[in-house]
Design a protein around this motif. Structure first.
Motif: not given
Length: 264
Positions: A108-111, A125-133, A163-172
């Motif tokens: 989901g949306i984390s980080g 954790t954000t990268f592992d949860s989405r990119l790891g899967a 959008a502001p505040g979404m850098t980590a999940p959007l990078a993933v």
């Protein structure tokens, strides 16, 4: 140049998925669950992977009912575990027998939060949860899918409308889209196809868990500014995944399903 046989030609309509098997990672709600229902309704075998055993059991029952009452028990299988765990995926593929398609909607949306306030652990954790899967699914699918098989990931339109505040999940999410193109080239000699669906706002439990979107009125208001005037349904989103499974001439693509929201 590859000397492998050409990819099979068949009907690109969802009905061609009858008798094939799809492994759905992150399939206990929302788009993943809707995909399972649609796949079973056209006669496909479905293997659902999810973390929560109770939600998984409910999802299996719902998907099984979509195929009518005369389906064999193994037409819908549930595997409980983390979709990024290779042992869980190995079990899912073993239970599938011959897997033809894989859909990954887990993560989901984390980080979320200002980048300066994110801890190193949160970012990992954000990268592992989405990119790891995504990588775990790719590693499993690369050696198990047949020619004409497909691997489909998911991302979101904020990749192109940050959008502001979404850098980590959007990078993933952006990394998943890049992974899609890289894998499409790498797996081309085996004739396995790799694509991504870039979703806009879809009416799912995940959307309704966001602040201010916990009612029908709020969801309707959120969609009213899109060109088509509403948010999408989980079934509309999932139908795109079925299109990518069925159409043997699509690979390396990111298909946007957003009601035209990126244009507004």
């Amino acid at each position: 140049m590859s000397t492998a046989p050409p990819i099979p030609v068949r009907s690109p309509l969802p009905g061609s998925l009858a008798g094939e098997t799809a492994v759905l990672i992150g399939a206990t709600s929302g788009i993943g669950l809707a995909a399972g229902v649609l796949l079973r309704s056209v006669g496909a075998k479905v293997v659902l992977v999810g973390r929560d055993p109770d939600r998984l059991g409910a999802a299996v029952s719902r998907v099984r009912s979509a195929g009518g009452g005369d389906a064999p028990d193994d037409a819908v299988v549930g595997v409980s575990g983390d979709g990024a765990d290779e042992q869980t995926l190995a079990e899912a593929f073993d239970r599938a027998g011959q897997a033809d398609h894989v859909l990954v909607t887990a993560g989901g949306i984390s980080g979320a939060g200002p980048v300066a306030g994110l801890s190193a652990d949160t970012i990992r954790t954000t990268f592992d949860s989405r990119l790891g899967a995504a990588f775990a699914a790719a590693r499993a699918a690369a050696t198990r899918l047949p020619a004409g098989g497909s691997l489909t990931f998911s991302s979101g339109i904020l990749v192109v409308r940050p959008a502001p505040g979404m850098t980590a999940p959007l990078a993933v999410a952006g990394a998943v889209e890049t992974l899609t193109r890289a894998l499409a080239v790498e797996l081309a000699p085996t004739r396995v196809r790799v694509n991504t669906v870039r979703f806009g706002r879809i009416d799912t439990p995940l959307l309704r868990s966001l602040p201010g979107l916990d009612s029908d009125e709020a969801v309707a208001a959120a969609g009213s500014t899109a060109p088509l005037g509403r948010v999408g349904t989980a079934e509309e989103a999932a139908a795109t995944a079925l299109f990518l499974m069925a159409n043997n001439y699509v690979t390396g693509q990111v298909i946007t399903v957003d009601g035209g929201e990126v244009l507004s």
